[in-house]
Structures are given as structure tokens and as C-alpha cells.
Design an enzyme around this catalytic site. Structure first.
Site, PDB file in Angstrom:
ATOM      1  N   ASP A  30       0.834  -1.346  -0.098  1.00 48.72           N
ATOM      2  CA  ASP A  30       0.214   0.093   0.088  1.00 48.72           C
ATOM      3  C   ASP A  30       0.805   1.139  -0.035  1.00 48.72           C
ATOM      4  O   ASP A  30       2.386   1.197   0.442  1.00 48.72           O
ATOM      5  CB  ASP A  30      -0.867  -0.185   1.349  1.00 48.72           C
ATOM      6  N   LYS A  35      -1.764   3.159   7.280  1.00 48.48           N
ATOM      7  CA  LYS A  35      -2.654   2.038   7.195  1.00 48.48           C
ATOM      8  C   LYS A  35      -1.792   0.742   7.373  1.00 48.48           C
ATOM      9  O   LYS A  35      -1.817  -0.142   8.076  1.00 48.48           O
ATOM     10  CB  LYS A  35      -3.155   1.991   5.707  1.00 48.48           C
ATOM     11  N   PHE A 153     -16.778 -11.067  -4.091  1.00 41.37           N
ATOM     12  CA  PHE A 153     -18.173 -10.974  -3.678  1.00 41.37           C
ATOM     13  C   PHE A 153     -18.251 -10.645  -2.150  1.00 41.37           C
ATOM     14  O   PHE A 153     -19.573 -11.007  -1.712  1.00 41.37           O
ATOM     15  CB  PHE A 153     -19.040 -12.131  -4.334  1.00 41.37           C
ATOM     16  N   LEU A 154     -17.210 -10.355  -1.345  1.00 42.06           N
ATOM     17  CA  LEU A 154     -17.752 -10.503  -0.128  1.00 42.06           C
ATOM     18  C   LEU A 154     -18.528  -9.322   0.396  1.00 42.06           C
ATOM     19  O   LEU A 154     -18.435  -8.362  -0.189  1.00 42.06           O
ATOM     20  CB  LEU A 154     -16.117 -10.507   0.602  1.00 42.06           C
ATOM     21  N   ARG A 155     -19.179  -9.670   1.640  1.00 39.98           N
ATOM     22  CA  ARG A 155     -19.800  -8.538   2.106  1.00 39.98           C
ATOM     23  C   ARG A 155     -19.214  -8.018   3.381  1.00 39.98           C
ATOM     24  O   ARG A 155     -18.478  -8.945   4.183  1.00 39.98           O
ATOM     25  CB  ARG A 155     -21.376  -9.092   2.633  1.00 39.98           C
ATOM     26  N   LYS A 211     -19.420  -9.516 -11.933  1.00 41.93           N
ATOM     27  CA  LYS A 211     -19.602  -8.566 -10.636  1.00 41.93           C
ATOM     28  C   LYS A 211     -20.602  -7.819 -10.628  1.00 41.93           C
ATOM     29  O   LYS A 211     -21.587  -7.283  -9.631  1.00 41.93           O
ATOM     30  CB  LYS A 211     -18.182  -8.124 -10.259  1.00 41.93           C
ATOM     31  N   LEU A 257     -34.738  -8.851   0.786  1.00 38.54           N
ATOM     32  CA  LEU A 257     -36.131  -8.385   0.700  1.00 38.54           C
ATOM     33  C   LEU A 257     -36.390  -7.417   1.977  1.00 38.54           C
ATOM     34  O   LEU A 257     -37.677  -7.521   2.578  1.00 38.54           O
ATOM     35  CB  LEU A 257     -37.292  -9.244   0.476  1.00 38.54           C
ATOM     36  N   ALA A 259     -37.403  -4.298   3.468  1.00 38.55           N
ATOM     37  CA  ALA A 259     -37.593  -3.193   3.277  1.00 38.55           C
ATOM     38  C   ALA A 259     -37.172  -1.988   4.410  1.00 38.55           C
ATOM     39  O   ALA A 259     -37.154  -2.481   5.582  1.00 38.55           O
ATOM     40  CB  ALA A 259     -39.302  -2.762   2.985  1.00 38.55           C
ATOM     41  N   CYS A 267     -20.354   0.209  -2.246  1.00 39.25           N
ATOM     42  CA  CYS A 267     -20.462  -0.487  -3.267  1.00 39.25           C
ATOM     43  C   CYS A 267     -21.758  -0.490  -4.075  1.00 39.25           C
ATOM     44  O   CYS A 267     -21.607   0.106  -5.372  1.00 39.25           O
ATOM     45  CB  CYS A 267     -19.943  -2.066  -2.906  1.00 39.25           C
TER      46      CYS A 267
HETATM   47  C1  UGA Z   1     -22.278  -5.843  -1.316  1.00 36.12           C
HETATM   48  C2  UGA Z   1     -22.666  -7.109  -2.009  1.00 36.12           C
HETATM   49  O1  UGA Z   1     -23.651  -7.725  -1.111  1.00 36.12           O
HETATM   50  C3  UGA Z   1     -21.306  -7.915  -1.804  1.00 36.12           C
HETATM   51  O2  UGA Z   1     -21.736  -9.271  -2.362  1.00 36.12           O
HETATM   52  C4  UGA Z   1     -20.271  -7.351  -2.808  1.00 36.12           C
HETATM   53  O3  UGA Z   1     -19.099  -8.138  -2.662  1.00 36.12           O
HETATM   54  C5  UGA Z   1     -19.992  -5.856  -2.012  1.00 36.12           C
HETATM   55  O4  UGA Z   1     -21.426  -5.101  -2.356  1.00 36.12           O
HETATM   56  C6  UGA Z   1     -19.020  -5.336  -3.068  1.00 36.12           C
HETATM   57  O5  UGA Z   1     -19.122  -4.974  -4.278  1.00 36.12           O
HETATM   58  O6  UGA Z   1     -17.829  -4.968  -2.618  1.00 36.12           O
HETATM   59  P1  UGA Z   1     -21.926  -4.763   1.087  1.00 36.12           P
HETATM   60  O7  UGA Z   1     -21.832  -3.430   0.440  1.00 36.12           O
HETATM   61  O8  UGA Z   1     -21.009  -5.268   2.467  1.00 36.12           O
HETATM   62  O9  UGA Z   1     -22.200  -5.866  -0.171  1.00 36.12           O
HETATM   63  O10 UGA Z   1     -23.367  -4.660   1.583  1.00 36.12           O
HETATM   64  P2  UGA Z   1     -24.531  -5.317   1.434  1.00 36.12           P
HETATM   65  O11 UGA Z   1     -24.761  -6.736   2.551  1.00 36.12           O
HETATM   66  O12 UGA Z   1     -24.943  -5.895   0.254  1.00 36.12           O
HETATM   67  O13 UGA Z   1     -25.887  -4.281   1.853  1.00 36.12           O
HETATM   68  C7  UGA Z   1     -25.679  -3.191   1.231  1.00 36.12           C
HETATM   69  C8  UGA Z   1     -26.872  -2.317   1.749  1.00 36.12           C
HETATM   70  O14 UGA Z   1     -28.245  -2.935   1.466  1.00 36.12           O
HETATM   71  C9  UGA Z   1     -26.744  -1.925   3.224  1.00 36.12           C
HETATM   72  O15 UGA Z   1     -27.058  -0.490   3.331  1.00 36.12           O
HETATM   73  C10 UGA Z   1     -27.874  -2.692   3.677  1.00 36.12           C
HETATM   74  O16 UGA Z   1     -28.512  -2.089   4.877  1.00 36.12           O
HETATM   75  C11 UGA Z   1     -28.880  -2.558   2.667  1.00 36.12           C
HETATM   76  N1  UGA Z   1     -29.931  -3.594   2.434  1.00 36.12           N
HETATM   77  C12 UGA Z   1     -29.594  -5.163   2.541  1.00 36.12           C
HETATM   78  C13 UGA Z   1     -31.143  -3.471   2.702  1.00 36.12           C
HETATM   79  O17 UGA Z   1     -31.681  -2.408   2.878  1.00 36.12           O
HETATM   80  N2  UGA Z   1     -32.099  -4.609   2.642  1.00 36.12           N
HETATM   81  C14 UGA Z   1     -31.809  -5.690   2.432  1.00 36.12           C
HETATM   82  O18 UGA Z   1     -32.704  -6.801   2.440  1.00 36.12           O
HETATM   83  C15 UGA Z   1     -30.471  -6.263   2.473  1.00 36.12           C
END
Ligand code: UGA
Length: 444
Positions: A30, A35, A153-155, A211, A257, A259, A267
Site C-alpha cells: 500500500d 494504514k 463478492f465479499l460482504r 460482478k 427483501l 424493506a 459498493c
Molecule cells: C455488497 C454485496 O452484497 C457483496 O456481494 C459485494 O461483494 C460488495 O457489495 C462489493 O461490491 O464489494 P456490502 O456493500 O458489504 O456488499 O453490503 P450488503 O450486505 O450488500 O448491503 C448493502 C446495503 O443494502 C446496506 O445498506 C444494507 O442495509 C442494505 N440492505 C440489504 C437492505 O436495505 N435490505 C436488504 O434486504 C439487504
């Protein structure tokens, strides 16, 4: 296998630590000294459950190191993962590729042996091919560099689990030339593949599009249920019951789903915008115009929450609003494009006295929005409040009982921005409970 991970932000730090956990010899690279200092000391510069342990263990066992030197990176390994950020451009929908380009430009000139660079960053389709050409142009003569794409695809909040046990591996290779990338990827992820994870081999464009399409689908699913929530609000329906009911159809599924105030983070919002911008450049703009609506529905949820709060308080001037949650989702301290912080900011700017509490995201919130008032605890945030908003579904907010804070507030009113509380329990405790997507005109 020896490898480097270039960029140690959210994605890179997790990937580096998890590749070491799989038994590889990893060098994280980096340009940000603060960091690097933290990572070298075994500290994760952000909140991610479980990552600290993996990072520390692998540093201690000698499989993971960090550096700011690209010379060292080029010399250390012949496999490199590109994991720098691709933020939204200022004032435009497209992705800013300056960090990705800088890595390729710096590294390619320094490589002296045949190498494969796997891109992990989320990029507009066509980028991998362009980077491959650029790397070959800049490489010293006779040195072969291949660029392949291995999207992530990590969350956030589940990053370690998602990296060690992903639901699929996707690897895009340049099919027009002999490729070593597939074989190398199969070797790197041998443990993951042998535990049954599907390995999907594609061309470069498809891997990049997988992606973008995955995040666009997830965003669409959330905005779909939020659009139906608007209809529920108008028609006296209940969005949570509705989501449960349609979710029983396994073609639809109940996941994603929920709401509420909608999606945010680093992301989904920027990725759907970059996807639209790229489709436009390719002459396929009509294909993705629905994503503009997905974005609009999502942004409308924030306004709806502000308006509902205004109604509950009878105007913002002189009102005190307690806000529980600032992170864009639970188990994260990330406030990038956080719906919660955005709503807190709007209400504050419109004249209410807003008190915000989040278990992990206070420091980042203060940095992004210094003029808001932050509280040290749930109780402090709720003191004298005319209305309580729950905007991030942290466990400690879900498990709150109406009695816990009933004595602190001035008025027992709660608005559940994530449909995460038990409304019946709050009503039974003497509170006015409202959830987004649940008959808003009805006070009971
Ligand atoms: C998302 C994707 O889920 C990952 O698969 C992907 O790798 C990642 O972006 C990325 O591109 O790096 P992330 O941003 O960690 O992951 O968060 P999510 O869990 O997808 O949630 C995103 C937003 O949607 C949050 O603000 C969450 O509160 C909201 N959300 C999620 C809802 O409002 N309703 C739901 O049912 C689910």
C-alpha cells in the site's frame, strides 16, 4: 504459493489475510504509511468481525507481511492481486480508475519474470483487457505479463467467511492468448475448490460483468421491495408480512427483501451508477435505464424517513431526535453513503437537535459529518427525545425493550427504519411505533 496483494483497504486487507490463512506466503502493498503501520502491528484499520485474529495469526506465523515498495512486490512474487479502490468520479456516474491504472503502470515496469496479475477491484467492463495491453506495453522486453480477472463478492461484516468460503469463484481470462491464469487460480484456491465451491471460468468481459450484474441484481431486489413498501404505506399493507409471504417462493427467496431506508455503502450505489455509465459508453444505455429507477427508489426512502420524522415531531424546530445507527449496515463501521447518516444529516440541517449513537461507526461519522451531535450511549442519545429513529439494525438496538428507554425520552415515539423491532411489543409498552412500509397513516 507466493503472492502480493496490491492495495490494503477493505478488500485488499481481507484478501491478503485470508490468502495467508489458506497457507500462502503473502505480501500486502500500500502507499498509505498509516494504514501499513497498523497492519504491520496486526491491527485492522476498520471494523470487521474476525479479521483481526486472522491477520495477527498469519503475521505471527510468518506468512503475511506488508510493504510500501513496489520494487519489493515485483521481486517477491509472480502472482499479484490488484485490490485498490474504484470510487465514483466526482460529479459523474462513471468509476474513477486512477488507482487501478497507477498500480499497473508502476508494477509492470518493475516485473522481470513472467507474471499473472489477477484483478479483484470492481471495474467497468473492458478494463481488464485495456490493463492487459498496458501491462504488456510497459513490461521490459521479453517479460510476459498476463492480466486475468477474479472478482470479489465479499460482504462487509462477513468478509472473512465470504473470502474463505465463497459461494463461487469466478476467473476471467484472456481467451485470445495462451493463459496460465486458470491453472494458477486453481492452485491458489485448491482448498476452496476441493470443499465444493463452484469454479466458473469465463472470458475477461464476462468476469467483469458478473460482478456488476450481481450488485445490480441485489440493488434491484432491495429497491423492488422498497417500491412495494411505498404501496403498502399508501394502501394499509404490511411490507414485512408481504416479504415473508413472497419469500416462501424459492424462485423469489426471502434474502435481500428487507424493506426500510434502503441500500448504501461503498459498493451498491456507486456500482449501479458505474454500470449505467459504462453501458451508455458501449451504446447499450437503454438496457440499464431501469437502474436509474432503482437508484431513485432508494434515494426516496431517505426523504420519506425525513418527512415521516418531521410529521411525528410536528416540525423540526425545537424538536430533539434520537438516532440509533450511523453505519450503512450492522457489523460494520463504514459510513460511506450511509442512509442512516444521510438521514441524520438532513434532519439536523433542517433545524432539529439530532443525537446520534452507533456502536462502531462514531469515529468515521464524526470525520464525515463533524457538525452532528454524537452520544456515547443509547441512553444518552435518547435523553429528552421527541422521537427515536432506529436506522441500522445492530443487535443491541433490536434487543432494546420499550421499558429500557421509556423514562429517558420526552415522547414515546419510535420509527423503525429497518423493520427490525417488534412493533407489537413497543405498542404494548405504550409507544407509538411506525415502521417504513407499514400503514403510515395509522397511529396504532
Ligand atoms: C455488497 C454485496 O452484497 C457483496 O456481494 C459485494 O461483494 C460488495 O457489495 C462489493 O461490491 O464489494 P456490502 O456493500 O458489504 O456488499 O453490503 P450488503 O450486505 O450488500 O448491503 C448493502 C446495503 O443494502 C446496506 O445498506 C444494507 O442495509 C442494505 N440492505 C440489504 C437492505 O436495505 N435490505 C436488504 O434486504 C439487504
Amino acid at each position: 504459493m507466493r503472492m502480493t496483494v496490491l492495495g490494503t483497504g477493505y478488500l485488499g486487507a481481507t484478501h491478503a489475510a485470508c490468502m495467508a490463512e489458506l497457507g500462502h506466503d503473502v505480501l500486502g502493498v500500500d502507499v498509505d504509511p498509516s494504514k501499513l503501520a497498523k497492519l504491520e502491528a496486526g491491527e485492522v484499520p476498520f471494523y470487521e468481525p474476525g479479521l483481526q485474529e486472522v491477520l495477527k495469526r498469519n503475521i505471527d506465523e510468518g506468512r503475511l507481511r506488508f510493504t510500501d515498495s513496489y520494487e519489493e512486490a515485483a521481486d517477491f512474487a509472480d502472482v499479484h492481486f490488484l485490490a485498490v479502490g474504484t470510487p465514483q468520479k466526482r460529479g459523474e456516474y462513471g468509476a474513477d480508475l486512477k488507482y487501478v491504472d497507477a498500480v499497473i503502470d508502476t508494477l509492470s515496469r518493475l516485473i522481470t519474470r513472467p507474471a499473472v496479475i489477477f484483478g479483484k477491484s470492481t471495474v467497468p467492463v473492458g478494463t481488464a483487457e485495456r490493463l492487459g495491453r498496458r501491462a504488456r506495453e510497459l513490461a521490459p522486453s521479453g517479460v510476459q505479463i498476463e492480466v486475468a480477472w477474479n472478482p470479489e463478492f465479499l460482504r462487509e461484516g462477513h468478509a472473512v467467511e465470504d473470502t474463505l468460503r465463497p459461494d463461487r469463484l469466478v476467473v476471467g481470462v484472456d481467451e485470445t492468448a495462451p493463459s496460465r491464469a486458470e491453472g494458477i487460480a486453481r492452485e491458489i484456491y485448491e482448498k476452496t475448490i476441493s470443499s465444493g465451491t463452484p469454479f466458473v471460468l469465463t472470458n475477461l468481459a464476462t468476469a467483469e460483468l458478473v460482478k456488476a450484474a450481481a450488485n445490480a441484481f441485489l440493488a434491484t431486489k432491495i429497491s423492488f421491495i422498497n417500491a412495494i413498501a411505498e404501496v403498502c404505506e399508501a394502501a394499509d399493507g404490511d411490507i414485512t408480512q408481504l416479504a415473508d409471504a413472497i419469500g416462501h417462493d424459492d424462485r423469489i427467496g426471502r434474502k435481500f427483501l428487507n424493506a426500510g431506508i434502503g441500500f448504501g455503502g461503498g459498493c451498491l450505489p456507486k456500482d449501479i451508477r458505474a454500470f449505467m455509465a459504462r453501458a451508455g459508453e458501449l451504446g447499450a444505455d437503454q438496457a440499464l435505464t431501469f437502474l436509474r429507477e432503482v437508484d431513485n427508489i432508494n434515494m426516496r426512502r431517505r426523504t420519506q424517513m425525513v418527512e415521516l420524522t418531521r410529521r411525528e415531531c410536528g416540525g423540526f424546530l425545537g424538536a430533539r431526535v434520537a438516532i440509533l445507527g450511523a453505519a450503512f449496515k450492522p457489523e460494520s463501521d463504514d459510513v460511506r453513503d450511509s442512509p442512516a447518516l444521510n438521514i441524520a444529516g438532513q434532519i439536523h440541517l433542517q433545524g432539529a437537535d439530532v443525537r446520534v449513537y452507533d456502536p462502531k461507526a462514531m469515529e468515521n461519522s464524526r470525520r464525515l459529518f463533524p457538525t452532528l451531535t454524537y452520544s456515547e450511549s443509547i441512553e444518552e442519545a435518547c435523553e429528552g427525545a421527541d422521537v427515536l429513529l432506529v436506522l441500522t439494525e445492530w443487535k443491541e438496538f433490536i434487543s432494546l425493550t420499550p421499558q429500557d428507554i421509556g423514562k429517558r425520552v420526552r415522547s414515546k415515539r419510535v420509527i423503525d427504519g429497518r423493520n427490525c423491532l417488534d412493533g407489537a411489543q413497543w405498542r404494548a409498552g405504550g409507544w407509538t411505533y411506525r415502521g417504513l412500509g407499514r400503514a403510515l397513516g395509522n397511529t396504532k
